[in-house]
Motif scaffolding. Structure first.
Motif: not given
Length: 306
Positions: A10-16, A38-44, A229-241
């Motif tokens: 989710k972190c990767i997709m929201i950044i993209l 092609t892929f970012h919203m389908p992944v979500f 880096l992982q902790r930061g990405m996890m935080f972003v991934g938890r807060n994609t909304l």
């Protein structure tokens, strides 16, 4: 259910998503934009279908749905009004009530179509899978509902299909990584697939394969992301909304940076600065809403940020 791998995806997709909602970046790198789109919203949607908890009591599930409905109504209304004032690509020449309701109910502007799709997907999922006892019957009925959506022109069938894929994985009791096997070979398959631009469409088989191999590739990358880096990405991934909802405000404002960065022909400095502004600004809005005790009315939960 919280899986670190899904927060990472989710972190990767929201950044993209944010990156290619920056008009300058999208215009500068149209091929990359086409690949990402092609892929970012389908992944979500796959992740959303997989994580949607239909075992909740009816009241709690209704609160979950309202947590999508209220932000959608507020943000989409704002986007429609803005589109009638600001000269953006989706500019509305004359805003009338008819145009407003058409955009709100049938043809959303901007990225908020995703929330509308999510609402339309999760309600019949909850109703059907709570009503019947046969997973085959339930799956067939849900598929029929999504097809009827498409026939009625409510949604493009492709997007509910990806949500449905997540549902099937969840109901099969398989783990996410059982289906999307992490492997570095995915990168090779991706290179071959994206070389043919006909595959750069989530509606086609080639696009579906790209979605699969993107997930597989990033799951292979995940074990190598550690520490801060992982902790930061996890935080972003938890807060994609909050990022999804509020980043469009900042992508528009970031245009003001361009005259000061003309020396960078690649646009990478603009991209990095814009990502910092969009992510930190969106999180700051969420934090302020929590502090002001507004989140329970907007997100229908106590805290916007996890």
């Amino acid at each position: 259910m919280r899986l670190l791998e899904l927060d990472f995806l989710k972190c990767i997709m929201i950044i993209l998503m944010i990156s290619f909602h920056l008009v300058y970046i999208g215009d500068s790198y149209p091929y990359a934009k086409q690949v990402v789109y092609t892929f970012h919203m389908p992944v979500f949607l796959i992740i959303s279908g997989y994580l949607m908890n239909i075992e909740k009591p009816v009241g709690k599930f209704c609160k979950t749905v309202l947590g999508f409905v209220v932000p959608y109504i507020i943000m989409e209304s704002g986007y429609i009004v803005m589109a009638s004032i600001v000269p953006i690509r989706e500019h509305i020449d004359q805003l009338t009530l008819e145009v407003f309701w058409d955009k709100m109910l049938l043809h959303p502007l901007g990225p908020y179509w995703f929330l509308r799709t999510l609402i339309l997907c999760c309600i019949p999922y909850f109703v059907i899978f709570r009503r019947f006892r046969s997973r085959i019957v339930e799956s067939a009925l849900l598929a029929i509902v999504y097809v009827l959506y498409s026939k009625a022109g409510v949604v493009v069938l492709t997007m509910p299909t990806y949500f449905f894929a997540g549902v099937i994985i969840r109901q099969s009791k398989l783990s996410f990584t059982d289906v999307f096997r992490p492997t570095w070979l995915s990168l090779l398959f991706l290179i071959v697939l994206i070389h043919d631009t006909q595959n750069l469409d989530a509606r086609h088989l080639g696009g579906g394969l790209i979605v699969y191999f993107v997930i597989s590739f990033f799951l292979a990358v995940f074990p190598f992301v550690t520490g801060k880096l992982q902790r930061g990405m996890m935080f972003v991934g938890r807060n994609t909304l909050p990022l999804f909802l509020f980043s469009p405000i900042f992508t528009i404002l970031c245009k003001q940076l361009l005259p000061y960065l003309e020396f960078d022909s690649t646009g990478m400095i603009f991209l990095l600065l814009s990502l910092v502004i969009c992510i930190s600004g969106s999180l700051a809005i969420g934090w302020e809403m929590d502090k002001m005790n507004v989140s329970k009315y907007f997100f229908i939960k106590e805290k916007a940020l996890n």
